[in-house]
Design an enzyme around this catalytic site. Structure first.
Site, PDB file in Angstrom:
ATOM      1  N   LYS A  78       0.724  -1.125  -0.151  1.00 28.65           N
ATOM      2  CA  LYS A  78       0.135   0.038   0.005  1.00 28.65           C
ATOM      3  C   LYS A  78       0.901   1.345  -0.039  1.00 28.65           C
ATOM      4  O   LYS A  78       1.934   1.067   0.639  1.00 28.65           O
ATOM      5  CB  LYS A  78      -0.809  -0.139   1.276  1.00 28.65           C
ATOM      6  CG  LYS A  78      -1.857   1.116   1.400  1.00 28.65           C
ATOM      7  CD  LYS A  78      -2.693   0.781   2.666  1.00 28.65           C
ATOM      8  CE  LYS A  78      -3.964   1.625   2.989  1.00 28.65           C
ATOM      9  NZ  LYS A  78      -4.780   1.336   3.956  1.00 28.65           N
ATOM     10  N   SER A 153      -9.775   0.830   3.417  1.00 27.77           N
ATOM     11  CA  SER A 153      -9.001   1.636   2.198  1.00 27.77           C
ATOM     12  C   SER A 153      -7.756   0.931   1.417  1.00 27.77           C
ATOM     13  O   SER A 153      -7.306   1.384   0.465  1.00 27.77           O
ATOM     14  CB  SER A 153      -8.210   2.635   3.078  1.00 27.77           C
ATOM     15  OG  SER A 153      -7.340   2.220   4.186  1.00 27.77           O
ATOM     16  N   SER A 177      -9.758  -1.626   7.354  1.00 27.58           N
ATOM     17  CA  SER A 177      -9.216  -1.480   5.776  1.00 27.58           C
ATOM     18  C   SER A 177      -8.370  -2.542   5.380  1.00 27.58           C
ATOM     19  O   SER A 177      -8.036  -2.553   4.065  1.00 27.58           O
ATOM     20  CB  SER A 177      -8.228  -0.144   6.057  1.00 27.58           C
ATOM     21  OG  SER A 177      -9.149   0.959   5.727  1.00 27.58           O
TER      22      SER A 177
HETATM   23  N1  GLN Z   1     -13.465   3.101   6.529  1.00 24.44           N
HETATM   24  C1  GLN Z   1     -12.867   3.416   7.701  1.00 24.44           C
HETATM   25  C2  GLN Z   1     -12.670   4.883   7.691  1.00 24.44           C
HETATM   26  O1  GLN Z   1     -12.678   5.395   6.862  1.00 24.44           O
HETATM   27  C3  GLN Z   1     -11.587   2.403   8.060  1.00 24.44           C
HETATM   28  C4  GLN Z   1     -10.543   2.949   7.310  1.00 24.44           C
HETATM   29  C5  GLN Z   1      -9.291   2.125   7.944  1.00 24.44           C
HETATM   30  O2  GLN Z   1      -9.329   1.192   8.213  1.00 24.44           O
HETATM   31  N2  GLN Z   1      -8.239   2.750   7.408  1.00 24.44           N
HETATM   32  O3  GLN Z   1     -12.114   5.459   8.541  1.00 24.44           O
END
Ligand code: GLN
Length: 484
Positions: A78, A153, A177
């Site tokens: 990532k 994400s 995520s």
């Molecule tokens: N969807 C969640 C957020 O927007 C989790 C994102 C994540 O785990 N980085 O914060």
């Protein structure tokens, strides 16, 4: 078998047995990336030259008989992980020109064992999102249906595994995520316990929640990756100095007598019928394998999303203060210092990131701090206590990962609350600080993958891996491949 379809353990045997060289494997992967990228968009940066050079070095090691499990294996990570000399954007325009002077410990650990870096993967901007649509570098598409989101994400990390553009990938999980995109793309994704893996050199979103973890084709690979990543790092004071078990050795122990909890708050009316069906079938499979089921309750589940969006945004507003146009990243042309700050941040951040910074700043502001931030911290303790009490009676918990399979691109982007609710089953695990894994457990009527979540006790990764492995041995969901 095509090289790009292989797991880490299959490719490792082929490399060790000298049927394939890492240079061949890496070249095959780079060709695959080129062929598939126009349809998927998993990558922000492809590091072809460095990859080929690293593959040649790996081949020299293998020729000398030094073939570690990860030597010569082509991986992608990532774009939130710092990589020395390689642009790292975190999915944001504000870091479009940022070349880090050092690398994240987690990537260094893989590289030091001979892994080859294919490139940096697309993600929601600063890891804020559940669909990959907040990236400044275009949306990543789900390899199973390119009109759908891959999740987020770490959407690029999951899509790259499902589209067979990398043998395995790294993601981060603050509120789901790793697990949610793994579920939507039909791969295995594990969020380790808070403190299990170093976050040194990982761009911070919400520091009390962020964790690094692998996305892989099967549970065997997941155990290999976690074993390589886990361990204390003096450079990350939140990493815990506790021995790293042999995760691979734990896999074949089976689930006979294992007590699996079913939290009633996770099997709600609004659950998609295909997801419910997959969960029922999984429970049957585990019963057949000798596991025992126990009905449990996590009574504060309803408050988890609200609590998360106070704590995560508060921490984000503080962590993102460093992007001011002065030391690194985007700097706007402006007359005075204040205007330079304002314009750099206005031009550099996307709308979701701005929304989070404003929410977090508000929750931390004097007069509101006690009512919002302090209260959220207290509720977080109640949520943690729910898990501690429930784990007194069970070894693992089984739940859905997400209430629905992958949704359409554009479906939720204009409704942040709907988007936030797609993480209701993953967020409590981050608030509690424990570990959980998503494994493939079926498909919807329209052919989209459905994941199953196994939640473990703190530092109980061995148990969820062994439960995941037993399920994988009894089913064939993980062997299905997106026709891309
Ligand atoms: N969807 C969640 C957020 O927007 C989790 C994102 C994540 O785990 N980085 O914060």
């Amino acid at each position: 078998m095509s090289i790009f379809n292989m797991t880490i353990h299959e490719l490792h045997s082929a490399l060790k047995g000298k049927q394939i060289s890492s240079l061949e494997a890496t070249s095959a992967m780079l060709e695959r990336i080129e062929a598939v990228e126009p349809h998927i968009g998993s990558f922000i940066t492809v590091t072809s030259e460095q990859a080929l050079a690293a593959a040649k070095s790996a081949d020299q090691l293998i020729a000398r008989g030094e073939c570690d499990l990860l030597t010569g294996i082509p991986l992608a990570i990532k774009d939130i992980f710092l990589t020395e000399g390689i642009r790292t954007t975190c999915g944001s325009r504000i870091l479009h020109n940022f070349i880090p002077p050092y690398s994240a410990t987690s990537w260094e650990k893989l590289r030091d064992r001979g892994a080859v870096l294919l490139g940096k993967l697309n993600q929601d901007e600063f890891a804020m999102g559940s669909s990959n649509e907040s990236s400044a570098y275009g949306v990543t598409r789900n390899p199973w249906d390119t009109t759908c989101i891959p999740g987020g994400s770490s959407g690029g990390s999951a899509a790259a595994v499902a589209a067979r553009q990398a043998t395995a990938t790294l993601g981060t999980d603050t509120g789901g995520s790793i697990r949610q995109p793994a579920s939507h793309c039909g791969c295995v994704g594990l969020k380790p316990t808070y403190g299990r893996v170093s976050r040194y050199g990982v761009i911070a979103y919400a520091s009390s929640l962020d964790q690094v973890g692998p996305l892989t084709r099967d549970v065997t690979d997941c155990a290999v990756m976690l074993g390589a990543l886990a361990g204390h790092d003096p450079k990350d004071s939140t990493s815990v100095d506790t021995p790293v078990p042999n995760y691979s050795a734990a896999l074949p122990q089976g689930v006979k007598g294992l007590r699996i909890g079913l939290p009633k708050e996770y099997f709600i009316d609004g659950l998609d019928p295909d997801v419910q069906k997959a969960m029922n079938a999984a429970i049957e499979t585990y019963r057949r394998l000798g596991a025992e089921f126990v009905d449990i309750s996590l009574p504060h589940t309803d408050y988890a999303v609200a609590t998360y969006y106070l704590i995560a945004t508060a921490e984000a507003s503080s962590n993102l203060a460093r992007y001011d146009g002065v030391r690194f990243g985007h700097r706007a042309e402006a007359d005075g210092l204040l205007e330079m700050y304002t314009r750099s941040r206005s031009e550099g951040f996307g709308s979701e990131v701005k929304r989070r910074i404003m929410l977090g700043t508000y929750a931390l502001s004097s007069g509101y701090y006690d009512a919002y931030y302090v209260k959220a911290q207290k509720v977080r303790t109640l949520i943690m206590n729910d898990f501690i009490s429930a784990f007194a009676n069970v070894d693992v918990m089984l739940t859905p990962v997400a209430p629905t399979p992958a949704f359409k691109i554009g479906e939720k982007i204009n409704d942040p609350l709907q988007m936030y609710l797609s993480d209701i089953f993953t967020i409590p695990v981050n608030l509690a600080g424990t570990c959980a894994m998503s494994i493939p457990a079926g498909f919807s009527a329209s052919g989209l993958p459905i994941g199953l979540q196994l939640i473990g006790k703190p530092f109980g990764e061995e148990t969820i891996l062994r439960a995941g492995f037993a399920f994988e041995q009894a089913t064939e969901w993980h062997t299905r491949k997106a026709t891309i």
